[in-house]
Design an enzyme around this catalytic site. Structure first.
Site, mmCIF file in Angstrom:
data_model
loop_
_atom_site.group_PDB
_atom_site.id
_atom_site.type_symbol
_atom_site.label_atom_id
_atom_site.label_comp_id
_atom_site.label_asym_id
_atom_site.label_seq_id
_atom_site.Cartn_x
_atom_site.Cartn_y
_atom_site.Cartn_z
ATOM 1 N N ASP A 534 1.074 -1.047 -0.212
ATOM 2 C CA ASP A 534 -0.296 -0.607 -0.493
ATOM 3 C C ASP A 534 0.925 1.261 -0.339
ATOM 4 O O ASP A 534 2.313 1.443 0.239
ATOM 5 C CB ASP A 534 -0.638 0.039 0.881
ATOM 6 C CG ASP A 534 -1.339 1.076 1.462
ATOM 7 O OD1 ASP A 534 -2.467 1.766 -0.118
ATOM 8 O OD2 ASP A 534 -2.258 0.960 2.514
ATOM 9 N N THR A 536 0.011 4.813 1.666
ATOM 10 C CA THR A 536 -0.515 5.967 2.352
ATOM 11 C C THR A 536 0.203 4.854 3.915
ATOM 12 O O THR A 536 -0.538 3.774 4.121
ATOM 13 C CB THR A 536 -1.774 6.123 2.510
ATOM 14 O OG1 THR A 536 -1.940 7.374 1.533
ATOM 15 C CG2 THR A 536 -1.565 7.300 3.957
ATOM 16 N N ASP A 733 -1.852 -1.380 5.828
ATOM 17 C CA ASP A 733 -1.907 -0.577 7.686
ATOM 18 C C ASP A 733 -3.103 -0.141 7.902
ATOM 19 O O ASP A 733 -3.265 -0.338 9.661
ATOM 20 C CB ASP A 733 -0.595 0.087 7.310
ATOM 21 C CG ASP A 733 -1.097 1.961 7.325
ATOM 22 O OD1 ASP A 733 -2.042 2.113 6.049
ATOM 23 O OD2 ASP A 733 -0.688 2.773 8.110
#
Length: 845
Positions: A534, A536, A733
């Protein structure tokens, strides 16, 4: 879908295997069954009634099955719960892990996990393999007790003064650990065994000398009596446990190393007894020149003493393999300073409650997880994250239990105590993973099942071949070589090859900030050839900040209030950035109705009777918002600068945007470059727009990336890669990453992320940085190499040792292996496997 069921009627590992095979025989079912707790985890393509399972188990034996009660955690939001449900549907059949029961701490288990996760209340030996049970480490900091140096009968849970003499109470030393007690007991027995074995060995060796000087004192028959008397403490005290284990293994038909030792030394000892009392029944080739029968008291005692030495060294090594857990437990302090009514009071760490204010002085260890409320300092977090540079902390920053304060004092509020702290969770995860089984262990388990019966057969064949075709005295040669075959074989070296390396490797990872959920993840990480990441919070810092809020209408403050109020209900880092920006502008937040988080798109809700939407272009399309060309051009210009831009729509019209920047982590570029050097293809999948994604990819040197990805897009991309035969790791996350983390062969969660993401992952990086993936890959490679070394040594040792003991070298080289040498080799084979595993402790990640 995956369900868990309680199973009753299982009493042993054989029952567990039978139940597992019965359930797996049902079409569309993949089942894993554990004995303690007695649970079946069943993965099925479509729902199968419990009665169907019960019918199958009833036919197999007196087993009953019932579904467990599964409750939804109360602290999850509806959105989180939905994602967790989604994770369970997309996860692999082996995703469910059966945890060691919480009450296993301080109990005993087999280091080879012969009975799965079964534990015992008392020390003893494994009923399957016969090895000493080892104690499961206590996973909590022991409470400090205080005593008087002059009156030891005075014991207090708090510091103070002695009620008898008035002296200050001092902390009691912790009681001796169980593994130390076992080790000391073996040392005591070893001393006794050596004390009696050395004279027996000396007598036997001197008897071989020409003109034996001992015969001037007594004749041979009397020296035989001396050897018998000296052997009794060795056989019936120091090493009696080996015969007990051998007997247990035979009556339960769980044949193991001690079966071979018990039969070999038992036959030699009984032969010697019969030879002493009934010498006339033996043929002449079993007799010496003095007319006495050749006795093997020295062989019996030397073999048993050497085996005892092996057990002693193993006990010493076992205590070191769990050293990571012990070192982690040492990080936690035993006391804390409570701030109450303006004064300080020293209390036990066990008495801390959520919401307590605690003062942390310079150099002190932080007692629990919490947040700084007053003051600032630099914190050494190396013991948790593996990073040596202290981290500056100020008011409202989080601090972690076990880390060390620098040279300033501060006050913190306790937010997570006891088992909730990160340190406690790390200890629990290390403990669980240390006891899990790697797939590579199945090979050793399959061989070990047939190992002992084959060795016994080889021993019998050896005796008959030598007795019929060997040189004179043929029977003696046959007898000695048959015993050597029994003694040299070592199934334990095979059984210990994998679990020892896993235990040390998992502990090493924890000390470096890499938390591994189970041994399977540790093994599979070495095979990963694609990393999905990912953007961000994974590649970037995950600490976005609002650069500007643009409004095409004049009322910018009102627009900021609307979007900030909407975002206060979202967990996304971008939402938090908007809220923080509004607070910095002293904008107050107001009530929002009909709030909805649209996965991968943004958020919507009603603010002051207006329908407000904040998110990406896909959200604008979903809510049918009109976007003017002028606004679109301004947004594209921001995106090409690498900024993340969220559209703002009010009542179906796009009226502005929020431009957010999120710095790329300094370690990301270096980590990605190293992974690519190791042959791992790195692909960035982000929900952000294509312009922002391209800017980030160009900076990192990434050729593979996809923008505008929804959670299901990430999921489908992983499935596509897996269908091509790729081994895929996914790093993320957020809650929206949870389904993809669960689907990936290896899910890697950033420790700075959400609880749901961490729970869905197989590996958690405490620091939340891609460099941790490099460490995990290097650790996995080193552990798998270590396991293969252990398995090779164990296989090579047995494949080479058994034929040599049988005498295959004798016809060509005239070499025979004494049973005593065989015992020495066997004892050191298990020890060498453990010592090789311990080398991982010095691994540099």
């Amino acid at each position: 879908m995956i369900h868990t069921y309680n199973i009753t009627g299982m009493t042993c590992d054989g029952c567990r295997t039978k139940v597992e095979k019965t359930l797996n025989a049902i079409d569309g079912v993949e089942a894993k069954v554990s004995l303690n707790p007695p649970i079946a985890t069943i993965s099925m393509e479509k729902h199968i009634p419990t009665t169907h399972f019960q019918d199958a188990l009833t036919a197999a034996g007196k087993y009953t099955i019932e579904m467990t009660n599964v409750k939804m955690p109360q602290d999850l939001t509806t959105n989180e719960a939905a994602v967790k449900s989604c994770c369970s549907m997309h996860s692999h059949s082996d995703e469910k892990e059966i945890k060691i029961p919480v009450n296993a701490n301080g109990k005993y288990y087999c280091p080879m996990h012969c009975e799965g996760e079964k534990v015992y209340d008392k020390a003893g030996d494994c009923p399957v393999c016969g090895m000493d049970l080892v104690i499961a480490p206590e996973l909590a900091v022991s409470k400090t007790l205080y005593t008087c140096p002059m009156h030891p009968e005075v014991i207090s849970e708090t510091p103070g003064s002695c009620p008898i003499c008035g002296m200050d109470l001092v902390p009691m030393e912790p009681s001796e650990s169980e593994d130390q007690k076992t080790y000391k007991d073996l040392v005591k027995k070893m001393k006794i065994a050596v004390a009696f074995t050395v004279p027996i060995f000396a007598i036997a060796m001197i008897e071989m000398a020409h003109n034996n000087p001992l015969f001037r004192i007594m004749d041979a028959s009397k020296w035989n009596w001396v050897q018998l008397i000296l052997s009794l403490p060795v056989v019936f005290y120091a090493c009696w446990i080996f015969f007990v284990r051998a007997w247990k293994s035979i009556i339960t038909w769980n044949l193991n190393m001690f079966t071979l030792i018990g039969i070999g030394t038992g036959v030699a000892f009984l032969f010697s007894l019969v030879g002493m009392f009934f010498p006339d029944i033996f043929p002449s080739e079993f007799k010496t020149d003095h007319g006495t029968v050749l006795l093997y008291f020295e062989a019996t005692t030397v073999i048993l003493t050497l085996v005892l030495l092996g057990q002693l060294l193993e006990a010493r090594a076992h205590s070191q393999t769990s050293g990571a857990i012990k070192e982690l437990l040492k990080l936690a302090p035993t006391e804390a300073t409570l701030v109450i009514d303006g004064s300080d009071k020293v209390i036990s760490i066990h008495d801390i409650k959520k919401g307590d204010l605690l003062r942390v002085k310079p150099g002190d260890k932080i007692p629990v997880d919490g947040k700084i409320t007053d003051g600032e300092s630099s914190i050494d977090e190396a013991m948790i994250t593996g990073e040596p540079i202290p981290v500056d902390k100020k008011k409202d920053d989080n601090v972690i239990a076990g880390t060390i304060n620098g040279n300033k004092s501060f006050v913190m509020i306790a937010e997570k105590v006891g088992s909730e702290t990160l340190l406690s969770q790390i200890v629990q995860m290390v403990n669980d993973a240390s006891r899990s089984r790697a797939p590579i262990q199945k090979l050793a388990d399959s061989i070990a099942k047939y190992f002992v019966p084959i060795v016994v057969i080889i021993s019998v064949v050896t005796f008959f071949v030598w007795a019929n075709f060997g040189p004179e005295p043929a029977l003696v040669y046959g007898f000695i070589n048959a015993i050597a075959v029994l003694i040299i074989a070592c199934p334990c070296a095979l059984g210990l090859a994998t679990p020892m390396s896993v235990m040390v490797g998992v502990g090493k990872g924890a000390q470096s900030g890499v938390l591994i959920k189970n041994a399977e993840a540790l093994e599979n990480m070495n095979k990963v050839n694609v990393l999905i990441t990912d953007k961000t919070g994974t590649i970037t810092e995950g600490k976005p900040s609002v650069e500007k809020v643009y409004a095409s209408i004049n009322d910018q403050d009102n627009l900021l209030q609307n979007i900030a109020s909407l975002n206060q209900y979202s967990e996304h880092p971008l939402a938090q950035a908007v809220v923080n920006y509004a607070k910095s502008k002293t904008v107050s937040l107001i009530e929002v109705k009909d709030f909805e988080a649209v996965a991968g798109k943004g958020v919507t809700g009603t603010v002051t009777n207006k329908k407000v939407a904040l998110g990406n272009k896909k959200l604008m399309e979903q809510v049918k918002a009109t976007v003017s060309d002028d606004l679109e051009n301004k947004i594209i210009a921001e995106q090409k600068l690498g900024k993340t831009v969220s559209y703002i729509a009010v009542d179906g019209i796009a009226v502005g945007f929020v431009s957010i920047t999120d710095a790329i982590k300094t370690s990301s570029k270096e980590a990605i470059k190293e992974l690519m050097r190791q042959g791992v293809e790195v692909i960035m999948l982000t929900g952000d727009n294509v312009n922002t994604a391209k800017a980030v990819a160009d900076e990192l040197g990434l050729s593979s990336y996809k923008a505008g990805c929804l959670p299901e897009d990430k999921l489908n991309e992983i499935k596509r890669l897996q269908a091509e035969g790729k081994i895929v790791a996914m790093a993320g996350d957020g809650i929206n990453d949870a389904p993809a983390l669960a689907q990936a062969d290896i899910g890697i969660a950033m420790g700075t992320g959400t609880d749901v993401a961490i729970e869905s992952a197989k590996i958690t990086l405490v620091k939340g940085d891609l460099q941790g993936i490099v460490k995990a890959k290097n650790l996995s490679h080193a552990v798998m190499r270590n396991i293969k070394q252990n398995l090779f040594f164990a296989f090579f040792y047995n494949v080479l040792g058994v034929p040599i003991a049988a005498g295959v070298l004798y016809p060509v080289f005239g070499i025979l292996l004494s049973p005593m040498i065989a015992a020495l080799a066997m004892s050191f084979s298990s020890v060498s496997v453990i010592v090789n595993a311990l080398r991982l402790r010095s691994l540099k990640l």
